[in-house]
Design a protein around this motif. Structure first.
Motif, short mmCIF file in Angstrom:
data_model
loop_
_atom_site.label_atom_id
_atom_site.label_comp_id
_atom_site.label_asym_id
_atom_site.label_seq_id
_atom_site.Cartn_x
_atom_site.Cartn_y
_atom_site.Cartn_z
N LEU A 16 2.65 9.22 1.80
CA LEU A 16 2.20 10.31 0.94
C LEU A 16 3.21 11.45 0.94
CD1 LEU A 16 -0.21 11.39 -0.80
CD2 LEU A 16 -0.99 12.52 1.30
N VAL A 17 3.66 11.84 2.12
CA VAL A 17 4.62 12.95 2.22
C VAL A 17 5.95 12.58 1.59
CG1 VAL A 17 5.92 14.42 3.82
CG2 VAL A 17 3.51 13.88 4.28
N ILE A 18 6.43 11.37 1.87
CA ILE A 18 7.70 10.92 1.30
C ILE A 18 7.62 10.95 -0.23
CG2 ILE A 18 9.18 8.89 0.98
CD1 ILE A 18 8.62 8.21 3.94
N GLY A 19 6.50 10.51 -0.79
CA GLY A 19 6.35 10.51 -2.24
C GLY A 19 6.35 11.90 -2.84
N VAL A 20 5.58 12.81 -2.27
CA VAL A 20 5.52 14.18 -2.79
C VAL A 20 6.88 14.85 -2.72
CG1 VAL A 20 4.56 16.48 -2.41
CG2 VAL A 20 3.07 14.49 -2.30
N VAL A 21 7.54 14.72 -1.57
CA VAL A 21 8.86 15.34 -1.39
C VAL A 21 9.86 14.75 -2.39
CG1 VAL A 21 10.82 15.58 0.19
CG2 VAL A 21 8.47 15.92 1.02
N ALA A 22 9.85 13.43 -2.54
CA ALA A 22 10.80 12.80 -3.47
C ALA A 22 10.56 13.27 -4.90
CB ALA A 22 10.68 11.28 -3.37
N GLY A 23 9.30 13.32 -5.32
CA GLY A 23 9.01 13.75 -6.68
C GLY A 23 9.48 15.16 -6.95
N THR B 36 0.83 -1.21 0.00
CA THR B 36 0.00 0.00 0.00
C THR B 36 0.86 1.26 0.00
OG1 THR B 36 -1.74 -1.16 1.20
CG2 THR B 36 -1.81 1.24 1.26
N ASN B 37 1.85 1.31 0.87
CA ASN B 37 2.72 2.48 0.94
C ASN B 37 3.49 2.70 -0.35
OD1 ASN B 37 1.96 3.20 3.53
ND2 ASN B 37 3.63 2.08 4.52
N THR B 38 3.90 1.62 -0.99
CA THR B 38 4.59 1.72 -2.26
C THR B 38 3.71 2.38 -3.31
OG1 THR B 38 5.95 -0.23 -1.79
CG2 THR B 38 5.73 0.40 -4.10
N THR B 39 2.46 1.98 -3.37
CA THR B 39 1.53 2.54 -4.34
C THR B 39 1.27 4.01 -4.08
OG1 THR B 39 0.45 0.37 -4.46
CG2 THR B 39 -0.74 2.24 -5.40
N ILE B 40 1.01 4.36 -2.84
CA ILE B 40 0.69 5.75 -2.49
C ILE B 40 1.87 6.67 -2.76
CG2 ILE B 40 0.17 7.29 -0.55
CD1 ILE B 40 -1.46 4.94 0.65
N ALA B 41 3.04 6.29 -2.31
CA ALA B 41 4.21 7.14 -2.48
C ALA B 41 4.57 7.34 -3.95
CB ALA B 41 5.41 6.54 -1.74
#
Length: 458
Positions: free
Chosen positions: A305-312, A252-257
């Motif tokens: 979610l936060v990790i994904g946005v920041v990384a992008g 789940t976390n993989t998909t969201i991020a």
């Protein structure tokens, strides 16, 4: 006794991770020139062959064998894997990092970790695209895997008591207690630092940065990114080593991020350049996958979610660092894998929650009342792997450069590496147009169609 469901999940996950290497080949291959795409594909594909043999001979043993002292390297008790048949790795004890209640066949774990060992050096190839000799790259794979990846894998992935009841593992996992669920340090920071080192060793492409080659096949890039995303579920969710709740959390976390990183990258492109690009969407997905890799089993969905946005967003900006500092990282290994790996590894220190993974050896992050303890551990782990990989890769790279040579000739770089290194090309442009435009098998069909058309006119 082994749990058949968990064993099936780990083997299926190993197959998914194996698919990531061909996916990476297409992701990278689409971004290079049409006359060097085969070389790029081969630099990735050959890792499947070379690292597999090394892993069987001594790689797995160095990475997961009983520690020989200081948490730095395993012994050679598992060399050749001949003593692994029928043996089980128990991970239901108090020492175990995973929550499974049953044992796992050692060979299932061996194959799962092999795929990590394969894709990590393959990632490095993107930093030296368009200018590396094939056989020099093969030598690099052998040396780098032996002295960099296998020891680092021992530091990060080898937990006390997993391979055997009295086995001892690496210093990052057991002494430092830094968290890395699926390879933010061992895979991405490791490969990113090595890519930076090799970019210095091989130097800039001819004409760069004044001339920056455009991707020759953007659909290839998106196809490769999609295969990577698909395979990454085995990479992350498979690292639970059990078909249970934690695998679901990681999935789940993989998909969201990853989804969040795509949006973060595209919004950054829109603000900076005025247009969202397909290449940006693909790169954003990979950046999100990289960043969530170490954290997927330790954070909740908001953290993902936060990790994904920041990384992008940050990786989208970081890819331009090569122009500012003058290192030619051809396909942004540093901007995506090194920076993304650092983001994911460090943000664990802010977002980790012990309640997500009760078997975790770490502590709650800054935002959940745990203070800065875990963040400090994460920083030490990231810095140690980065420095070790960078320095050792420089040494290996210069050793190859000043002995057998690492870079193709200037003529080969200009006319095309595929012809120079492999005696073949990806596309037969000469077959289009007059003089052989139709194959012999189609000529009669074409002739009949012409005759039919003439009769209809009559």
């Amino acid at each position: 006794m082994a749990n058949s469901g968990d064993t099936a999940w780990v083997l299926a996950s190993a197959a998914l991770v194996m698919l990531m290497t061909p996916g990476l080949a297409f992701f990278y291959g689409g971004m290079v020139r049409s006359k060097s795409v085969l070389n790029m594909l081969m630099l990735n594909f050959i890792a499947l062959a070379v690292i597999t043999i090394l892993w069987m001979l001594f790689g797995f043993s160095l990475a997961f064998g009983n520690d020989v002292g200081g948490g730095l390297l395993g012994n050679l008790d598992w060399a050749g894997l001949t003593n692994s048949f029928g043996k089980l790795a128990g991970f239901g004890t108090d020492d175990a990092p995973w929550p499974g209640g049953d044992a796992l066949p050692v060979l299932a774990f061996v194959m799962f970790q092999l795929m990590f060992a394969i894709i990590t050096p393959a990632l490095i190839s993107g930093a030296i695209a368009d200018r590396a000799k094939f056989w020099s790259w093969v030598v690099f794979l052998v040396l780098w895997a032996s002295v960099v990846y296998f020891p680092v894998a021992h530091w990060v992935f080898s937990f006390d008591g997993f391979i055997g009841p009295n086995s001892t593992g690496g210093w990052i996992a057991n002494k430092l207690k830094a968290l890395d669920f699926a390879g933010g340090t061992a895979v991405h920071i490791n490969a990113g630092a090595a890519g930076l080192a090799l970019a210095f060793v091989l130097g800039k492409r001819k004409g760069w940065p004044r001339e920056t080659p455009r991707p020759h096949n953007v659909p290839f890039v998106l196809l490769g990114a999609s295969l990577l995303w698909f395979g990454w579920y085995g990479f992350n969710a498979g690292s639970a080593l059990a078909a249970g709740d934690l695998a679901g959390v990681a999935f789940t976390n993989t998909t969201i991020a990853t989804a969040a990183a795509v949006i973060g990258w595209l919004l950054t492109e829109q603000l900076k350049y005025g247009k969202p690009t397909t290449l940006g969407a693909a790169s954003g997905a990979v950046a999100g996958l990289v960043a969530i890799t170490p954290a997927c089993g330790y954070v909740d969905t908001w953290g993902a979610l936060v990790i994904g946005v920041v990384a992008g967003a940050v990786c989208a900006l970081a890819v331009s660092l090569k122009f500012r500092f003058g290192f030619d990282d051809s396909l942004d290994v540093v901007g995506v894998h090194l920076v993304g790996g650092l983001i994911g590894t460090l943000l664990i220190g802010f977002f980790s929650k012990v309640s997500v993974n009760t078997a975790s050896v770490g502590s709650d992050g800054v935002f959940y009342g745990g203070g800065f303890t875990q963040l400090g551990r994460q920083a030490v782990a990231a810095g140690a792997v980065l420095l070790y990989s960078f320095v050792l890769t420089l040494i290996i790279g210069f050793l190859i450069k000043f002995t057998i040579g690492f870079r193709v000739s200037e003529e080969a770089e200009v006319t095309g590496i595929d012809e120079a290194e492999h005696k073949e090309t990806a596309y037969d442009f000469g077959g289009i147009g007059g003089g052989g435009g139709l194959s012999d098998s189609l000529k009669p069909t074409a002739a009949k169609s012409t005759e039919s058309l003439e009769r209809s006119k009559a």
